[in-house]
Design a protein around this motif. Structure first.
Motif: not given
Length: 277
Positions: A124, A127, A143, A146, A186, A189, A218, A221
């Motif tokens: 993440p 990302y 993101a 999170h 999440i 997300w 995503a 996670n």
């Protein structure tokens, strides 16, 4: 994270190579010592990296990319944990001399921890940084909440794991509270990247790869932290913490009662001796 820092707390074990009149020296095999040192080095390195990343994540997470509810949540969680540690689950006096470890994991569990660190933190972070580089504000906003909550969770776990002020139930509630909140974050997300974000027609290959990387990350996670919550934290980690806490409490109460009985007996003996004289 998610109980990892707490369950992997360093243990102070007695030196088993010391001999006495009734015990024989016990030496661990060299291969086992090497494996433990390698795994310990890996986990220690991960903790150092996590702490370094926490400071970096918190800087850009506090730049208006995190919703107000997620900004307030760490303060609420910290206050709630302090109240629990003072009023509901106070630490026992003997907790400081014992091991801080709640859950001793196997080699597979340590691998599971490394996978979770990669999926939940490193990828993440890559990302979000990639979103900054590509000018993809949607990816960054999706993101970052999170990562913001995860950074506070790591920070809180590292602080609490080094203090005997907090009892095992309070320490176990840290990853539980944050993981519950992060699962909902999440899911938002995943909704953003699967529902609200679309690819333009005739998109380049690199844009398609980036698009599906965000979607896959995503989903990964959501899957990992849902398994972590319902398969480890609730059924195994939390009960183990309460079991240890109440066992320590019962031992302290039993020792206190025994000391009181001994004191009463020692006081009654001089009185009996005087009557006999």
């Amino acid at each position: 994270m998610s109980g990892v820092t707490l369950s992997m707390a360093p243990r102070s074990e007695p030196d088993k190579t010391i001999t006495s009149e009734t015990t024989k020296p016990q030496h661990k095999p060299i291969s086992q010592q090497q494996q433990q040192s390698v795994m310990g080095g890996v986990m220690g390195s991960l903790r150092v990296i996590e702490l370094q990343l926490v400071a970096f994540i918190m800087v850009f997470s506090a730049s208006g990319l995190v919703p107000l509810l997620d900004l307030v949540f760490p303060a609420f969680a910290s206050a709630y944990l302090l109240v629990l540690s003072r009023l509901v689950f106070p630490a026992h006096g003997s907790a400081s001399s014992g091991s801080q470890e709640i859950f001793q994991g196997s080699r597979f569990f340590r691998f599971y921890v490394v996978v979770g660190t990669t999926i939940g933190l490193f990828l993440p972070l890559a990302y979000v940084l990639g979103g900054f580089a590509r000018g993809d504000e949607h990816a960054v906003r999706s993101a970052t909440p999170h990562l913001f909550l995860l950074s506070f969770q790591i920070l809180t776990e590292n602080i609490i794991s080094g203090l005997s002020l907090f009892s095992p139930p309070v320490r176990a509630l840290v990853p539980l509270l944050y993981t519950v909140r992060r699962v909902f974050v999440i899911i938002d997300w995943m909704k953003d990247v699967w529902v609200n974000k679309t690819l333009p027609a005739n998109a380049p290959v690199k844009d398609i790869a980036w698009f599906w990387f965000g979607r896959s990350l995503a989903v990964a996670n959501v899957v990992y932290f849902s398994i972590n919550l319902f398969g480890f934290l609730i059924p195994r980690f939390l009960p183990r913490a309460f079991e240890r806490y109440f066992r320590e409490r019962d031992e302290i109460h039993a020792k206190t009662a025994e000391d009181k009985r001994s004191a009463v007996i020692s006081k009654s003996q001089p009185t009996d001796n005087k009557k006999a004289d």
